[in-house]
Design a protein around this motif. Structure first.
Motif, short mmCIF file in Angstrom:
data_model
loop_
_atom_site.label_atom_id
_atom_site.label_comp_id
_atom_site.label_asym_id
_atom_site.label_seq_id
_atom_site.Cartn_x
_atom_site.Cartn_y
_atom_site.Cartn_z
N SER A 100 0.79 -1.23 0.00
CA SER A 100 0.00 0.00 0.00
C SER A 100 0.83 1.28 0.00
O SER A 100 0.30 2.34 -0.35
CB SER A 100 -0.93 0.01 1.22
OG SER A 100 -1.81 -1.10 1.18
N VAL A 101 2.07 1.21 0.41
CA VAL A 101 2.91 2.41 0.45
C VAL A 101 3.95 2.38 -0.67
O VAL A 101 4.04 3.32 -1.46
CB VAL A 101 3.60 2.57 1.82
CG1 VAL A 101 4.46 3.83 1.85
CG2 VAL A 101 2.55 2.62 2.93
N LEU A 102 4.70 1.30 -0.77
CA LEU A 102 5.76 1.21 -1.77
C LEU A 102 5.27 0.68 -3.12
O LEU A 102 6.01 0.74 -4.11
CB LEU A 102 6.90 0.32 -1.26
CG LEU A 102 7.60 0.77 0.02
CD1 LEU A 102 8.76 -0.17 0.35
CD2 LEU A 102 8.09 2.20 -0.08
N GLY A 104 5.15 -2.23 -4.07
CA GLY A 104 6.03 -3.31 -4.49
C GLY A 104 7.44 -2.89 -4.85
O GLY A 104 8.26 -3.74 -5.20
N ASN A 105 7.75 -1.61 -4.76
CA ASN A 105 9.07 -1.13 -5.16
C ASN A 105 9.97 -1.05 -3.94
O ASN A 105 10.00 -0.04 -3.23
CB ASN A 105 8.95 0.24 -5.82
CG ASN A 105 10.28 0.74 -6.37
OD1 ASN A 105 11.32 0.14 -6.15
ND2 ASN A 105 10.23 1.84 -7.11
N THR A 106 10.74 -2.08 -3.69
CA THR A 106 11.59 -2.11 -2.49
C THR A 106 12.89 -1.35 -2.65
O THR A 106 13.73 -1.36 -1.75
CB THR A 106 11.89 -3.56 -2.08
OG1 THR A 106 12.41 -4.28 -3.20
CG2 THR A 106 10.64 -4.26 -1.57
N SER A 107 13.09 -0.68 -3.80
CA SER A 107 14.23 0.22 -3.91
C SER A 107 13.95 1.53 -3.18
O SER A 107 14.85 2.34 -2.97
CB SER A 107 14.54 0.51 -5.37
OG SER A 107 13.50 1.25 -5.98
N LEU A 108 12.68 1.72 -2.80
CA LEU A 108 12.28 2.91 -2.05
C LEU A 108 12.11 2.56 -0.57
O LEU A 108 12.04 1.39 -0.21
CB LEU A 108 10.97 3.47 -2.62
CG LEU A 108 11.00 3.88 -4.09
CD1 LEU A 108 9.62 4.31 -4.56
CD2 LEU A 108 12.02 5.01 -4.32
N ARG A 109 12.01 3.59 0.25
CA ARG A 109 11.87 3.39 1.69
C ARG A 109 10.67 4.16 2.22
O ARG A 109 10.31 5.21 1.70
CB ARG A 109 13.15 3.84 2.42
CG ARG A 109 14.33 2.93 2.13
CD ARG A 109 15.64 3.56 2.54
NE ARG A 109 15.70 3.87 3.96
CZ ARG A 109 16.71 4.54 4.53
NH1 ARG A 109 17.72 4.96 3.79
NH2 ARG A 109 16.69 4.77 5.82
#
Length: 311
Positions: A100-102, A104-109
């Protein structure tokens, strides 16, 4: 679970009305950080309750259509520890942030500002063991005045501060309508509206003493900054925060940062309340450098002992 592991999320804590929102909005400009967007104003009370099994209370944005009674989450806001966290809690919070926040993009924090986590730091670190925690503190008179201003604008809610907790957070209750009961409650020293606002002094002292104390076991994960330093030298302070959070240097837009905000509600602190602040908050104000000489001191002198090695 591995592909959904949330790494080094950033959490902004401290007393409410201390500049958590300002810092959240500034850091949210960083291209590596994604702000939580849950109601109200990104604090995401309901996300913490639903996915983190968190016993948290919060006041909504009183100008928003969904405000209702103004109470989000629970009416009580209880201290929580690592013992209150289950494997299911960890999985649900990581999945929630991943989905819900990223997106699915785990390159972000993730970055979340949540003053109601200030009495739940060990609970927080059990869920996110590598979290970076920023504690922002604002001088007591300005915080007291700001709390009085916001609560005077919200006539439907009253606050209760448990007097015997070392690290309390406000409980929230609907304010009764009856004249007699309101008059009785308005005399209660641990309720606001009630007394003269001295409950906010107690809250400010206890929270700002407890945060560095709770983080003694992992001091490298805590950075304490002063709101006054942030608004006076925003670029310098944001550079320090980027370094602490292990973020790439970034040129933030700070043109809207307002200085001299302490005077905004100062008329709400009368002479009696000002004397109580002077007496009751003196030790904690000294701890954070607020009663030092008018001469500018190096920033490191404002940092509690547990944080000074970071500078």
């Amino acid at each position: 679970m591995d592909k959904m592991q949330i790494e080094k999320p950033v959490f902004i804590t401290g007393c409410g009305r201390s500049g958590t929102g300002l810092l959240f909005d500034l850091l949210g400009q960083h291209p590596s950080l994604v702000k939580t967007m849950g109601y109200p104003d990104g604090e995401d009370h309901l996300g913490w309750v639903e996915h983190g099994n968190c016993v948290m209370a919060g006041i909504g944005n009183h100008t928003a259509p969904q405000f209702g009674t103004g109470i989000n989450g629970f009416q009580v806001c209880l201290p929580m520890s690592e013992n209150d966290v289950t494997d299911k809690t960890i999985t649900r919070m990581h999945k929630y942030y991943f989905d819900s926040v990223l997106n699915g993009n785990t390159s972000l924090r993730v970055i979340n500002k949540q003053p109601h986590l200030s009495n739940k730091l060990h609970y927080l670190l059990k869920i996110f063991p590598d979290a970076k925690i920023i504690h922002i503190i604002r001088d007591c008179p300005a915080v007291v005045a700001s709390w009085k201003a916001i609560m005077n604008a919200i006539n439907s809610v009253m606050l209760y501060l448990p007097p015997n907790e070392e690290n309390p957070c406000f409980w929230l209750m609907p304010r009764p309508e009856g004249k007699t009961v309101r008059e009785l409650l308005d005399k209660h020293p641990h309720i606001y509206p009630g007394g003269d606002g001295a409950v906010f002094i107690d809250y400010w002292c206890k929270v700002n003493k407890a945060i560095p104390n709770e983080m003694k076991t992992c001091p490298s994960q805590l950075l304490t900054i002063r709101y006054e330093d942030l608004i006076e030298n925003p670029n310098e302070m944001l550079e320090k925060i980027d370094d602490f959070c292990e973020l790439a240097p970034y040129e933030y837009d700070v043109k809207d940062v307002q200085k001299d905000t302490a005077k905004k509600h100062k008329t709400l602190v009368d002479e009696v309340l000002a004397e109580k602040i002077h007496v009751n908050a003196m030790a904690v104000r000294k701890m954070y450098g607020y009663l030092l000489s008018e001469v500018k001191m190096p920033y490191s002198l404002y940092i509690p002992e547990s944080n000074r090695h970071q500078q």
